[in-house]
Design a protein around this motif. Structure first.
Motif, short mmCIF file in Angstrom:
data_model
loop_
_atom_site.label_atom_id
_atom_site.label_comp_id
_atom_site.label_asym_id
_atom_site.label_seq_id
_atom_site.Cartn_x
_atom_site.Cartn_y
_atom_site.Cartn_z
N ARG A 393 -9.38 -17.61 0.43
CA ARG A 393 -8.16 -17.95 -0.32
C ARG A 393 -7.01 -17.02 0.04
NH1 ARG A 393 -7.94 -21.74 -3.93
NH2 ARG A 393 -9.84 -22.69 -4.80
N SER A 394 -7.32 -15.75 0.27
CA SER A 394 -6.27 -14.82 0.68
C SER A 394 -5.69 -15.21 2.03
CB SER A 394 -6.84 -13.40 0.73
OG SER A 394 -5.90 -12.48 1.20
N SER A 397 -3.54 -18.34 1.60
CA SER A 397 -2.21 -18.03 1.06
C SER A 397 -1.30 -17.44 2.12
CB SER A 397 -2.35 -17.05 -0.11
OG SER A 397 -3.12 -17.61 -1.15
N TRP A 398 -1.88 -16.57 2.97
CA TRP A 398 -1.10 -16.00 4.07
C TRP A 398 -0.62 -17.10 5.01
CZ3 TRP A 398 -2.29 -16.37 9.25
CH2 TRP A 398 -1.52 -15.61 10.12
N SER A 401 2.26 -18.99 3.58
CA SER A 401 3.49 -18.21 3.49
C SER A 401 4.12 -17.95 4.85
CB SER A 401 3.21 -16.87 2.80
OG SER A 401 2.33 -16.07 3.57
N THR A 447 -7.81 -27.06 -2.19
CA THR A 447 -6.46 -26.49 -2.26
C THR A 447 -5.69 -26.74 -0.96
OG1 THR A 447 -7.21 -24.75 -3.76
CG2 THR A 447 -5.16 -24.36 -2.58
#
Length: 594
Positions: A393-394, A397-398, A401, A447
């Motif tokens: 998940r990290s 997200s990166w 972004s 997601t």
């Protein structure tokens, strides 16, 4: 930082600091504790011969070089060798034929440029960097030829222990882990605990004693010309640390095998190969320098035997001039019955720790990072799944972004390259059966699909079909079936001792092991969810015509075509499905409805 704990910015001084750090870890060639190797060598059925070098072998070795490989001190790029392989193979053959005949490796090819790779911790500490040696592609070409010759000799005579899974073809982290955990699960069903001690070598590759390595090569029966060449290849080496184009001072290499060379990993596993013979009653498992010693515990005497084997390993490290980081050892106690009444006895805790020396003791921990997988003492994979999902998940997200585009092709390519691989590493080992864990993993892909452009109006199952990707649950089961095919056709070792029988109607059928009725429900559930049970169950659901494929590539295609016919509706919070989406639970009557 330098020795005075002062920050340094001058690149020349930085290179020299790293050079000093890399040179400080070498073992002492004159260590008084070392002794001549005395291990037992299996009967050699085929004596080693002098390596034969042909232009064809040179061209084959050149073809194995990666196009983007960095050049060594001679500056010859990989693309030059690959584009001119036919023309350069003859002079390269003449060069190394003369080198093998004379037993001398030119000093020019024993110089290495060292690049520093950051590991972890503070970037200001030189000890937190790993050296990787860049040598000439010309010598690496011949190293590939020599390595193939040595591996053929070792495999023909079965000189390498079956417990070594690192740097060997058809073996991997997964095969080593499956072997280890299958023994634990079977021990649980017999009412036996398992104690596993994870060892830690200090700068393992850099501390290989060259004199002892040559003596071990002699004991394994390699040809005298080859040994003489290897001795010249490893002796009188020099290295220079290169940092942003600035060179450090030249330093001599006193020990170790060059990290980044072709022969280095093979030399290392040969050097530690005899460690298995040191232990008397325990099991040693290797993946290169990641070593684990374990034993099934029935009574206190078994703990004492494991303790003696641990002392023997520590003694082996001293005699072989290797250093073990005893303070970094880790112990896992896998208890088949953690709620046993024995745990209330006052002396029970004495069976849960081991001594490393008179003043050092090793106590159990709750979990250990083992070859990239978080292993818990209770054999629950929830902690591994949680950390894996958190990291995925990290990274997701990166990705969202950093990349502005939400185009399907761009997003899908990034997802498959950066995120999905994090969620599937060694998945046949820890493939979950709990719905909550399946949903947690599936939530990452859910997601991702919700952020792809033009799909926001669809539900998760529909988004999977639109993007033409399968659920992570289905992919894990597919990997398990592929592993079963490799075991059946002896592509990988049969670590879980899975047995097959040939039937005229269903082809190769895997025998599902029976569960022990005397063990607890928890242990039966653990064993039922293991690869040794789930693998045969999934394999037997594959149609006969798919299993009959002769090659691995054709089997993968047939299996993918077959799986595409089955509805893929993974369990997701808020969705209702009439079945678990697992192939194991899909009834034969539903097969006929497809």
């Amino acid at each position: 930082m330098n020795d005075n704990q002062e920050l340094v910015t001058d690149r020349k001084e930085l290179a020299n600091i790293l050079q000093k750090q890399f040179s400080s870890v070498y073992s002492d060639p004159n260590c008084p504790d070392t002794s001549a190797p005395t291990f037992t060598v299996p009967p050699i059925c085929s004596r080693d011969t002098e390596p034969v070098l042909t232009a064809g072998l040179i061209e084959e070795a050149i073809s194995e070089i990666k196009l983007d490989s960095a050049p060594g001190p001679d500056g010859i790029p990989a693309i030059l060798l690959k584009r001119c392989a036919a023309s350069l193979s003859i002079p390269i053959r003449l060069l190394w034929s003369e080198s093998m005949s004379s037993g001398i490796v030119p000093n020019f090819y024993k110089m290495g440029y060292v690049s520093s790779l950051f590991k972890k911790g503070s970037r200001c500490e030189a000890g937190n960097y790993r050296p990787v040696t860049l040598t000439s592609h010309v010598v690496k070409v011949y190293e590939r030829v020599i390595r193939k010759h040595m591996v053929d000799y070792l495999e023909t005579n079965s000189l390498l222990t079956d417990k070594q899974h690192g740097f060997r073809s058809s073996r991997s982290c997964l095969t080593q882990m499956l072997d280890h955990f299958d023994n634990i699960y079977e021990g649980f069903t017999r009412g036996e605990d398992t104690d596993s001690i994870y060892l830690d070598y200090a700068k393992a590759f850099d501390k290989v004693d060259l004199k002892l390595l040559i003596n071990k090569l002699k004991r394994y029966g390699f040809h005298e010309k080859l040994i003489r060449w290897v001795e010249s290849f490893l002796s009188d080496r020099e290295q220079v640390v290169v940092l942003n184009g600035i060179h450090s001072e030249i330093a001599m290499v006193l020990s170790g095998v060059p990290q980044g060379s072709v022969l280095g990993p093979l030399f290392f596993i040969l050097f530690i190969n005899d460690l298995e013979q040191v232990v008397a009653s325990s099991t040693v498992s290797f993946f290169a320098d990641d070593t684990r010693v374990s034993k099934q515990i029935r009574c206190y005497d078994d703990c004492l035997m494991l303790q003696e084997d641990l002392f023997r390993i520590l003694d082996w490290s001293r005699r072989n001039n290797m250093k073990l980081h005893e303070q970094k050892f880790e112990l896992l106690n896998h208890l088949h019955n953690s709620s046993s009444s024995c745990s209330e006895l006052p002396f029970f805790t004495e069976t849960l720790f081991y001594k490393l020396s008179s003043d050092k003791e090793l106590y159990p921990v709750a979990d250990v990072r083992d070859l990239g997988v978080t292993v818990s003492s209770d054999l629950s994979w929830s902690r591994h799944i949680g950390s894996m999902v958190s990291k995925a998940r990290s990274t997701l997200s990166w990705m969202f972004s950093v990349f502005k585009s939400r185009d399907r092709t761009v997003m899908t390519t990034l997802y498959k390259s950066l995120i999905r691989s994090l969620l599937e590493y060694c998945c046949p080992l820890w493939n979950p059966c709990k719905v909550t864990e399946i949903q947690l993993i599936e939530g990452v892909q859910r997601t991702f699909t919700s952020r792809v452009g033009g799909l926001q109006h669809l539900n998760y199952w529909e988004r999977l079909k639109e993007l033409k990707i399968t659920s992570l649950q289905r992919r894990r089961e597919r990997y398990t079936i592929l592993m079963m095919w490799k075991i059946l056709h002896k592509v990988v070792p049969n670590c879980c001792d899975i047995k097959f029988k040939e039937t005229p109607r269903h082809g190769a059928v895997a025998i599902i092991p029976s569960l022990s009725k005397t063990s607890s429900l928890r242990n039966q559930s653990l064993y039922d969810g293991s690869f040794a049970v789930q693998g045969p169950k999934l394999w037997n659901m594959v149609p006969t015509e798919v299993k009959a494929a002769k090659s691995f590539d054709s089997f993968k295609i047939s299996l993918s075509n077959f799986l595409a016919l089955i509805p893929d509706n993974p369990p997701v919070a808020g969705y209702s499905c009439s079945w678990s989406n697992s192939l194991v639970d899909y009834s034969p009557s539903r097969w006929s409805d497809i």
